[in-house]
Design an enzyme around this catalytic site. Structure first.
Site, PDB file in Angstrom:
ATOM      1  N   HIS A  40      10.199  20.884  24.649  1.00  0.00           N
ATOM      2  CA  HIS A  40      10.467  19.878  25.681  1.00  0.00           C
ATOM      3  C   HIS A  40       9.913  18.507  25.293  1.00  0.00           C
ATOM      4  O   HIS A  40      10.460  17.475  25.671  1.00  0.00           O
ATOM      5  CB  HIS A  40       9.881  20.325  27.020  1.00  0.00           C
ATOM      6  N   ASN A  87      17.071  22.536  20.874  1.00  0.00           N
ATOM      7  CA  ASN A  87      16.693  21.669  19.744  1.00  0.00           C
ATOM      8  C   ASN A  87      17.129  22.302  18.430  1.00  0.00           C
ATOM      9  O   ASN A  87      17.613  21.614  17.533  1.00  0.00           O
ATOM     10  CB  ASN A  87      15.181  21.420  19.716  1.00  0.00           C
ATOM     11  N   SER A  88      16.949  23.609  18.314  1.00  0.00           N
ATOM     12  CA  SER A  88      17.353  24.289  17.077  1.00  0.00           C
ATOM     13  C   SER A  88      18.853  24.144  16.864  1.00  0.00           C
ATOM     14  O   SER A  88      19.317  23.907  15.750  1.00  0.00           O
ATOM     15  CB  SER A  88      16.979  25.775  17.131  1.00  0.00           C
ATOM     16  N   THR A 114      16.654  18.650  28.786  1.00  0.00           N
ATOM     17  CA  THR A 114      16.375  18.954  27.375  1.00  0.00           C
ATOM     18  C   THR A 114      17.374  19.939  26.775  1.00  0.00           C
ATOM     19  O   THR A 114      17.325  20.207  25.587  1.00  0.00           O
ATOM     20  CB  THR A 114      14.961  19.548  27.213  1.00  0.00           C
ATOM     21  N   ALA A 136       7.656  27.131   9.985  1.00  0.00           N
ATOM     22  CA  ALA A 136       8.224  26.460   8.800  1.00  0.00           C
ATOM     23  C   ALA A 136       8.698  25.080   9.255  1.00  0.00           C
ATOM     24  O   ALA A 136       8.993  24.897  10.440  1.00  0.00           O
ATOM     25  CB  ALA A 136       9.414  27.259   8.268  1.00  0.00           C
ATOM     26  N   GLU A 140      19.553  20.615  15.750  1.00  0.00           N
ATOM     27  CA  GLU A 140      19.049  20.389  14.383  1.00  0.00           C
ATOM     28  C   GLU A 140      19.981  21.037  13.356  1.00  0.00           C
ATOM     29  O   GLU A 140      20.231  20.490  12.287  1.00  0.00           O
ATOM     30  CB  GLU A 140      17.626  20.942  14.257  1.00  0.00           C
ATOM     31  N   ASP A 200      11.055  15.069  32.451  1.00  0.00           N
ATOM     32  CA  ASP A 200      11.706  16.338  32.138  1.00  0.00           C
ATOM     33  C   ASP A 200      12.164  16.972  33.460  1.00  0.00           C
ATOM     34  O   ASP A 200      11.527  16.775  34.495  1.00  0.00           O
ATOM     35  CB  ASP A 200      10.663  17.242  31.470  1.00  0.00           C
ATOM     36  N   GLN A 254      18.669  30.560  26.634  1.00  0.00           N
ATOM     37  CA  GLN A 254      19.251  30.786  25.308  1.00  0.00           C
ATOM     38  C   GLN A 254      20.497  31.676  25.338  1.00  0.00           C
ATOM     39  O   GLN A 254      21.396  31.509  24.508  1.00  0.00           O
ATOM     40  CB  GLN A 254      18.172  31.358  24.376  1.00  0.00           C
TER      41      GLN A 254
END
Ligand SMILES: O=c1ccn([C@@H]2O[C@H](COP(=O)(O)OP(=O)(O)O[C@H]3O[C@H](CO)[C@@H](O)[C@H](O)[C@H]3O)[C@@H](O)[C@H]2O)c(=O)[nH]1
Length: 469
Positions: free
Chosen positions: A15, A365-366, A136, A344, A369, A114, A386
């Site tokens: 977030h 976000n993943s 978000t 990672a 990205e 948020d 998700q």
């Protein structure tokens, strides 16, 4: 007088990062502004936040972090979402004090919080500050969230008992089980919190979404057409994404050096967000699946969730790979596989030319990205929204292959191996890669001069200039 934009993220990297990126975007295009980020550190904070905050503070002098005093909350409650929601609600007086103290030295142009922080909306509105919600996640999930009070009315029982698809403007009909668990069971306190958020959000002066038009045109069209609540005026939607961090490649040398030795597009990256954890049995099964096929892989492994309540919300200890992985796994896969403990540098990894696929928990976000790196995905949702993201990614958005799970969400070794083959070796994997590459270019355009997201940002800033305060 200084012109300040105050940002208020909810706890957790997933977030914090995108809201800080919004701050950086505003500064890039309006360098006379400064940004204050209100930070709250609940006792169950993993510590990753502090490191990130220190780094941004040292890199961007126009961003100041203002830590709110801790709220007085009993942390024995076993439900993390409930803890976060209650914590943020208890932070309300501290937000009020912070806004007062900032407004003594600067003119607050806008307060952007948020969506989990919208208990603070009335505080800012009461002070006459233009107040916005930052969402978000994607527009598809925002559709579900906006329509949630209507779904609540339409369905007298809990969604857990419902065996028909739900219909929400802007997205394909979906089974209720893809909604976050906190939005399914009406008897739970967290459900009431979600209803509160969904009902409060429309009272903001505008809603910012971390997506871009080319990615979710239908979901955004429904938002713009205001098809959600009969009789309830909806605030303007500002689509300002994709806001992703450029990442921290320093910690990565070992991982990136290993990727440098791998052929282009050959490595599958497996990573489950900032807090995702899998059972010991599932970790072992993944290892068997990875070993049974020939794909190269980079896998982030965390310790399984603990049952010990005193450790439940503490950062995970380093995983004991010898105990978790099949004997000899690391030796047998050496050269074509690498296992990393805990973390990672995901953004740098996804942008490395050796990476050709991403097994992701579908945190928003993943997803962004991965799109921005042009890497197709395999969807393995774990919690929060998700499942809804995965539903959209496999279906409407066509960015991800389906990963077969049993009724308990368990992925068998053969299912993983099959999914990796599809992602990396087949025509359908190739089509996903092509579509992701198109969206990668679209993402870059959205935030460049004349792009849709940048135009949206300019409209937002113009609205601040026209605001009476
Ligand atoms: O080893 C790791 C693991 C994570 N990350 C970063 O951590 C962030 C993870 O964000 P996200 O993919 O959104 O996952 P969560 O941390 O799980 O985010 C929470 O917040 C998101 C935004 O609301 C939701 O979409 C998710 O469901 C919710 O779990 C990303 O920037 C990743 O690059 C790393 O750099 N390295």
């Amino acid at each position: 007088m200084k012109q300040e934009v105050v940002l208020y993220p909810s706890p957790g990297m997933g977030h914090l990062v995108s809201l800080v990126e919004l701050g950086k975007l505003i500064l890039r295009h309006h360098p006379t502004f400064s940004i204050t980020v209100l930070i709250t550190k609940p006792p169950f904070d993993t510590g990753a936040t502090a490191e990130y905050v220190a780094r941004v503070a040292s890199q961007v002098s126009a961003i100041t972090f203002h830590e709110l005093p801790p709220a007085d909350l009993n942390v024995l409650n076993p439900n993390l979402e409930l803890l976060i929601f209650e914590w943020l609600s208890l932070c309300k007086p501290h937000v009020s004090e912070a806004l007062l103290s900032i407004s003594e030295k600067a003119r607050i142009k806008a307060f952007i919080m948020d969506f989990f922080c919208c208990t603070a909306l009335e505080v800012a509105r009461g002070m006459g500050i233009a107040s916005y919600i930052f969402f978000t996640s994607g527009a598809g999930f925002l559709d579900i969230f906006f329509y949630f009070p209507e779904l609540h009315k339409e369905n007298p029982g809990s969604f857990t008992d419902l065996d028909r698809d739900l219909v929400v403007p802007g997205i394909p009909p979906f089974p209720p089980r893809i909604m976050p668990t906190v939005m399914q069971d009406k008897s739970q306190d967290v459900y009431d919190w979600c209803m509160y958020y969904a009902s409060t959000m429309p009272k903001a002066d505008g809603i910012l979404v971390n997506t871009f038009e080319q990615l979710e045109p239908l979901a955004l069209k429904a938002l713009a057409a205001n098809e959600f609540r009969p009789g309830v005026p909806m605030p303007k939607i500002y689509c300002v994404g994709p806001l992703i961090t450029v990442g921290d490649a320093d910690r990565s040398s070992e991982v990136l050096a290993w990727l440098d030795t791998q052929p282009e597009g050959s490595v599958v990256f497996l990573c489950f967000g900032s807090v995702g954890r899998l059972s010991a049995t599932q970790i072992r099964e993944i290892a068997i699946g990875l070993e049974s096929q020939r794909q190269r892989f980079l896998w982030v492994v965390r310790s399984p969730p603990t049952e010990d309540p005193s450790r439940k919300f503490l950062p995970p200890a380093d995983p004991d790979l010898d105990a978790l992985l099949p004997e000899g796994f690391l030796e047998r896969t050496s050269g074509r596989g690498m296992v990393v403990k805990n973390w990672a540098p995901q953004v740098a990894v996804l942008r490395h030319s050796a990476v050709g696929g991403f097994v992701t928990h579908c945190g928003w976000n993943s997803i962004l990205e991965s799109i921005c790196a042009g890497v197709p995905m395999a969807a393995w949702p774990l919690y929060a929204e998700q499942e809804s993201n995965a539903f959209m990614m496999v279906g409407a958005l066509q960015l991800s292959v389906r990963l077969e799970r049993d009724d308990n969400g368990f992925v068998k070794a053969e299912a993983l191996a099959r999914c990796l083959r599809e992602l990396m070796e087949t025509e359908s994997g190739k089509r996903l890669r092509e579509r992701t590459t198109v969206l990668k270019d679209g993402a870059a355009k959205a935030l460049s001069e004349g792009g849709t997201s940048l135009k949206s940002l300019e409209l937002l800033v113009k609205a601040w200039d026209q605001a009476p305060n």
